[in-house]
Scaffold this motif. Structure first.
Motif, PDB file in Angstrom:
ATOM      1  N   UNK A   1       9.665   5.635   5.642  1.00 56.13           N
ATOM      2  CA  UNK A   1       8.241   5.940   5.519  1.00 56.13           C
ATOM      3  C   UNK A   1       7.568   5.094   4.442  1.00 56.13           C
ATOM      4  N   UNK A   2       8.329   4.206   3.820  1.00 55.52           N
ATOM      5  CA  UNK A   2       7.768   3.341   2.787  1.00 55.52           C
ATOM      6  C   UNK A   2       7.728   3.954   1.404  1.00 55.52           C
ATOM      7  N   UNK A   3       8.394   5.087   1.216  1.00 56.30           N
ATOM      8  CA  UNK A   3       8.329   5.763  -0.078  1.00 56.30           C
ATOM      9  C   UNK A   3       9.007   4.947  -1.193  1.00 56.30           C
TER      10      UNK A   3
ATOM     11  N   UNK B   1      19.700  -1.841  -0.204  1.00 58.15           N
ATOM     12  CA  UNK B   1      18.936  -1.916  -1.452  1.00 58.15           C
ATOM     13  C   UNK B   1      18.568  -3.352  -1.784  1.00 58.15           C
ATOM     14  N   UNK B   2      19.500  -4.257  -1.560  1.00 58.46           N
ATOM     15  CA  UNK B   2      19.224  -5.666  -1.850  1.00 58.46           C
ATOM     16  C   UNK B   2      18.067  -6.177  -0.994  1.00 58.46           C
ATOM     17  N   UNK B   3      18.081  -5.836   0.285  1.00 61.75           N
ATOM     18  CA  UNK B   3      17.007  -6.279   1.187  1.00 61.75           C
ATOM     19  C   UNK B   3      15.663  -5.707   0.773  1.00 61.75           C
ATOM     20  N   UNK B   4      15.664  -4.440   0.341  1.00 63.92           N
ATOM     21  CA  UNK B   4      14.423  -3.809  -0.099  1.00 63.92           C
ATOM     22  C   UNK B   4      13.813  -4.578  -1.266  1.00 63.92           C
ATOM     23  N   UNK B   5      14.607  -4.823  -2.300  1.00 63.53           N
ATOM     24  CA  UNK B   5      14.081  -5.500  -3.483  1.00 63.53           C
ATOM     25  C   UNK B   5      13.689  -6.941  -3.175  1.00 63.53           C
ATOM     26  N   UNK B   6      14.473  -7.626  -2.379  1.00 62.43           N
ATOM     27  CA  UNK B   6      14.129  -9.004  -2.038  1.00 62.43           C
ATOM     28  C   UNK B   6      12.832  -9.077  -1.240  1.00 62.43           C
ATOM     29  N   UNK B   7      12.614  -8.094  -0.371  1.00 55.09           N
ATOM     30  CA  UNK B   7      11.387  -8.090   0.431  1.00 55.09           C
ATOM     31  C   UNK B   7      10.152  -7.860  -0.424  1.00 55.09           C
TER      32      UNK B   7
ATOM     33  N   UNK C   1       0.830  -1.201   0.000  1.00 52.11           N
ATOM     34  CA  UNK C   1       0.000   0.000   0.000  1.00 52.11           C
ATOM     35  C   UNK C   1       0.869   1.257   0.000  1.00 52.11           C
ATOM     36  N   UNK C   2       0.430   2.229  -0.774  1.00 53.79           N
ATOM     37  CA  UNK C   2       1.156   3.497  -0.767  1.00 53.79           C
ATOM     38  C   UNK C   2       0.970   4.174   0.576  1.00 53.79           C
ATOM     39  N   UNK C   3       2.037   4.752   1.133  1.00 50.45           N
ATOM     40  CA  UNK C   3       1.899   5.450   2.419  1.00 50.45           C
ATOM     41  C   UNK C   3       0.955   6.638   2.285  1.00 50.45           C
TER      42      UNK C   3
ATOM     43  N   UNK D   1       8.834   1.537  -6.159  1.00 52.02           N
ATOM     44  CA  UNK D   1       9.234   0.324  -6.872  1.00 52.02           C
ATOM     45  C   UNK D   1       8.013  -0.519  -7.208  1.00 52.02           C
ATOM     46  N   UNK D   2       7.075  -0.616  -6.276  1.00 52.23           N
ATOM     47  CA  UNK D   2       5.862  -1.392  -6.512  1.00 52.23           C
ATOM     48  C   UNK D   2       5.055  -0.812  -7.662  1.00 52.23           C
TER      49      UNK D   2
END
Length: 233
Positions: free
Chosen positions: A172-174, A204-210, A91-93, A179-180
């Motif tokens: 803040x999830x931006x 960055x790797x963790x963000x994309x993998x998540x 969900x968008x923040x 990316x989504x």
């Protein structure tokens, strides 16, 4: 401070050097390809973008044969989504607008880019924004005076890139929202969804993998240059 500018005839990063991307199933065929008569100009600065790490020794041997100075710029993980089903819902923040970047945002993006900061990179960023899709977050509470605080662009080779959030607006999830949304846009248009993340960039790797992106542990893409010492990627 160097004045930044852009015009139809302005020089950019891509115009300063030769970029070659390649794929091979074995190092022998890769070396023969790179040594094909007329393929590479051994007297010019050149960037080999995407050498399989497993075949790097063969490329280095070729550099020695031609007696040209060379170095590894960086080793990249290639993370990708194979289908929309892999993208984990997000969900968008609240309290923010997600919209395309505008050309006047090029200086802000360039100033916060690891490989930016000069007039040539500014011209590249401006061209990315003008001719390719991009997204940014603008807070609705007016705290940023209408300026983007987080953004992601698309490189000419269709990889997601230049993802960045101003330090005071992180957590803040931006970035996740951008990316989504961008991944959904690319899938809808039939484009691949992937990115290069420098080895060692765990955040960055963790963000994309998540978010469902994955890569092959056995494959790393090397950005390798010869005849120069430029900081490009």
């Amino acid at each position: 401070m160097r004045e930044l500018h852009s015009s139809m005839g302005a020089r950019d990063r891509e115009g300063d050097f030769n970029i070659h991307s390649m794929f091979s199933r074995d190092q022998g065929s890769l070396r023969r390809l790179l040594d094909s008569p007329g393929l590479l100009d051994w007297g010019l600065y050149t960037l080999l973008a995407g050498v399989d790490l497993n075949y790097l020794d063969a490329v280095k041997a070729l550099m020695d044969q031609h007696q040209v100075p060379s170095r590894t710029q960086g080793v990249m993980r290639v993370l990708s989504l194979q289908s929309p089903a892999q993208l984990r819902p997000h969900r968008s923040p609240p309290g923010c607008l997600i919209q395309p970047l505008r050309p006047e945002h090029a200086e802000l993006v360039n100033g916060n880019w690891k490989y930016g900061g000069d007039a040539d990179s500014y011209n590249s960023v401006r061209r990315y924004i003008t001719h390719l899709p991009s997204l940014c977050v603008v807070p609705e509470d007016g705290s940023a005076a209408g300026s983007p605080v987080s953004w992601v662009l698309l490189y000419p080779h269709s990889a997601l890139g230049l993802l960045y959030t101003l330090p005071e607006y992180r957590r803040r999830g931006y970035a996740r929202a951008l990316v989504s949304r961008f991944s959904e846009m690319l899938f809808e248009e039939g484009y691949p969804v992937y990115c290069f993340v420098e080895e060692g960039n765990s955040a960055s790797c963790s963000l994309f993998q998540s978010m469902g992106f994955g890569d092959k542990e056995s494959y790393r893409s090397v950005w390798f240059e010869f005849n120069g010492q430029m900081n490009v990627c």
